[in-house]
Design a protein around this motif. Structure first.
Motif, PDB file in Angstrom:
ATOM      1  N   ALA A  18     -17.238 -10.832  -7.319  1.00 14.12           N
ATOM      2  CA  ALA A  18     -16.655 -10.267  -8.544  1.00 14.12           C
ATOM      3  C   ALA A  18     -15.988  -8.925  -8.252  1.00 14.12           C
ATOM      4  CB  ALA A  18     -17.735 -10.108  -9.614  1.00 14.12           C
ATOM      5  N   VAL A  19     -16.621  -8.122  -7.407  1.00 15.01           N
ATOM      6  CA  VAL A  19     -16.037  -6.826  -7.042  1.00 15.01           C
ATOM      7  C   VAL A  19     -14.745  -7.039  -6.257  1.00 15.01           C
ATOM      8  CG1 VAL A  19     -16.362  -4.752  -5.622  1.00 15.01           C
ATOM      9  CG2 VAL A  19     -18.213  -5.560  -7.111  1.00 15.01           C
ATOM     10  N   LEU A  20     -14.769  -7.945  -5.295  1.00 12.95           N
ATOM     11  CA  LEU A  20     -13.567  -8.183  -4.482  1.00 12.95           C
ATOM     12  C   LEU A  20     -12.430  -8.736  -5.342  1.00 12.95           C
ATOM     13  CD1 LEU A  20     -15.177  -9.637  -1.231  1.00 12.95           C
ATOM     14  CD2 LEU A  20     -14.251  -7.336  -1.584  1.00 12.95           C
ATOM     15  N   THR A  21     -12.764  -9.590  -6.310  1.00 12.25           N
ATOM     16  CA  THR A  21     -11.741 -10.111  -7.224  1.00 12.25           C
ATOM     17  C   THR A  21     -11.152  -8.975  -8.058  1.00 12.25           C
ATOM     18  OG1 THR A  21     -12.822 -12.257  -7.318  1.00 12.25           O
ATOM     19  CG2 THR A  21     -11.321 -11.728  -9.121  1.00 12.25           C
ATOM     20  N   ALA A  22     -12.030  -8.114  -8.571  1.00 10.38           N
ATOM     21  CA  ALA A  22     -11.561  -6.978  -9.386  1.00 10.38           C
ATOM     22  C   ALA A  22     -10.677  -6.045  -8.560  1.00 10.38           C
ATOM     23  CB  ALA A  22     -12.755  -6.212  -9.950  1.00 10.38           C
ATOM     24  N   LEU A  23     -10.966  -5.969  -7.256  1.00 12.71           N
ATOM     25  CA  LEU A  23     -10.192  -5.085  -6.372  1.00 12.71           C
ATOM     26  C   LEU A  23      -8.883  -5.730  -5.917  1.00 12.71           C
ATOM     27  CD1 LEU A  23     -13.111  -3.795  -4.130  1.00 12.71           C
ATOM     28  CD2 LEU A  23     -11.657  -2.350  -5.574  1.00 12.71           C
ATOM     29  N   GLY A  24      -8.705  -7.001  -6.262  1.00 14.48           N
ATOM     30  CA  GLY A  24      -7.567  -7.756  -5.743  1.00 14.48           C
ATOM     31  C   GLY A  24      -6.225  -7.102  -5.948  1.00 14.48           C
ATOM     32  N   GLY A  25      -6.020  -6.477  -7.087  1.00  9.31           N
ATOM     33  CA  GLY A  25      -4.717  -5.908  -7.380  1.00  9.31           C
ATOM     34  C   GLY A  25      -4.560  -4.458  -6.984  1.00  9.31           C
ATOM     35  N   VAL A  26      -5.599  -3.893  -6.348  1.00  7.40           N
ATOM     36  CA  VAL A  26      -5.601  -2.443  -6.090  1.00  7.40           C
ATOM     37  C   VAL A  26      -4.743  -2.077  -4.881  1.00  7.40           C
ATOM     38  CG1 VAL A  26      -7.109  -0.506  -5.436  1.00  7.40           C
ATOM     39  CG2 VAL A  26      -7.816  -2.076  -7.233  1.00  7.40           C
ATOM     40  N   GLY A  27      -4.560  -3.006  -3.952  1.00  8.30           N
ATOM     41  CA  GLY A  27      -3.815  -2.680  -2.738  1.00  8.30           C
ATOM     42  C   GLY A  27      -4.650  -1.853  -1.787  1.00  8.30           C
TER      43      GLY A  27
END
Ligand code: ZN
Length: 243
Positions: A18-27
């Motif tokens: 869930a954390v990695l998915t949330a970070l997906g758009g952060v670059g």
């Protein structure tokens, strides 16, 4: 550079995902993990494999050390000791070799990483003025990142040996500023502040900020996997409460 800050994942793969998915758009440019990657949770191999695929930089936590036999678990409570024994039996040889090779602390540019404190990386909780003194005495960089308490925290070093600490809110942007500071991003896999959502943070070195985040994850799936593994029930039920 943008760096994801995570800690105390504790073999909880749905929380990490869930954390990695949330970070997906952060670059993101990097992923730094302050330890206790395994222990308590049901998927130690899955979590380590995922972190290695992401190129994460990890330091060793007390639960990681216990899982590979570098420390004994006489200081652990009975539930933690039982989970450590389960993890030690379960770990793939490759995971064990990886965890065994982790450093207890690291310096990455202007940032120091440790699990507990820089003075006592495996055991010391950064919850007292004495521990803060010990920690900052060994901090050679402006900012450090720790875990171990499972609580998000910002500590600033003031003048004359004083420290100011507080708990940042979800979504809060903290300016690192001039003085020295230490940040705990909270726990991904076993939060203990009463908020069951996975906790993490994002460092932006160009802006000089750290932003704190919480994200909902599939707690029920982790609980099923804990029970299926035969791990203590308390490790499943506590996730709902975030304690
Ligand atoms: Zn932990």
């Amino acid at each position: 550079m943008r760096v994801a800050l995570v800690s105390d994942i504790h073999a909880n793969l749905p929380a990490l995902d869930a954390v990695l998915t949330a970070l997906g758009g952060v670059g993101l440019d990097a992923l730094w993990n302050m330890g206790d990657t395994v222990g308590y949770g049901p998927e130690p191999d899955g979590v380590v494999t995922r972190l290695r695929a992401e190129g994460a930089i990890c330091v060793m936590g007390n639960h990681d050390a216990a899982a590979v036999g570098l420390i004994d678990t006489t200081e652990f409570n009975p539930v933690a000791a039982e989970a450590a024994a389960w993890t030690a039996r379960t770990l793939a040889a490759e995971t064990k070799a990886y965890l065994s090779g982790l450093a207890k602390s690291r310096v990455e540019g202007n940032f120091s990483l440790a699990h507990g404190t820089l003075a006592d990386p495996l055991w010391e909780y950064l919850t007292t003025v004495g521990a803060a003194r010990n920690h900052f005495a060994r901090q050679t960089t402006p900012t450090s990142f720790v875990g171990h308490t499972h609580l998000p925290l910002l500590i600033r070093e003031g003048k004359d040996g004083h420290f100011a600490s507080r708990t940042p809110d979800d979504g809060e942007v903290v300016e690192l500023g001039e003085g020295r500071s230490c940040i705990n991003p909270g726990s991904v896999g076993q939060p203990r502040d009463g908020d069951p959502r996975a906790s993490y943070a994002v460092l932006d070195t160009a802006a000089g900020t750290v932003t704190f985040h919480r994200v909902v994850y599939d707690i029920a799936t982790t609980q099923v996997r804990i029970r299926d593994a035969g791990l203590p029930e308390a490790l499943a039920s506590r996730l709902t409460r975030g304690r």
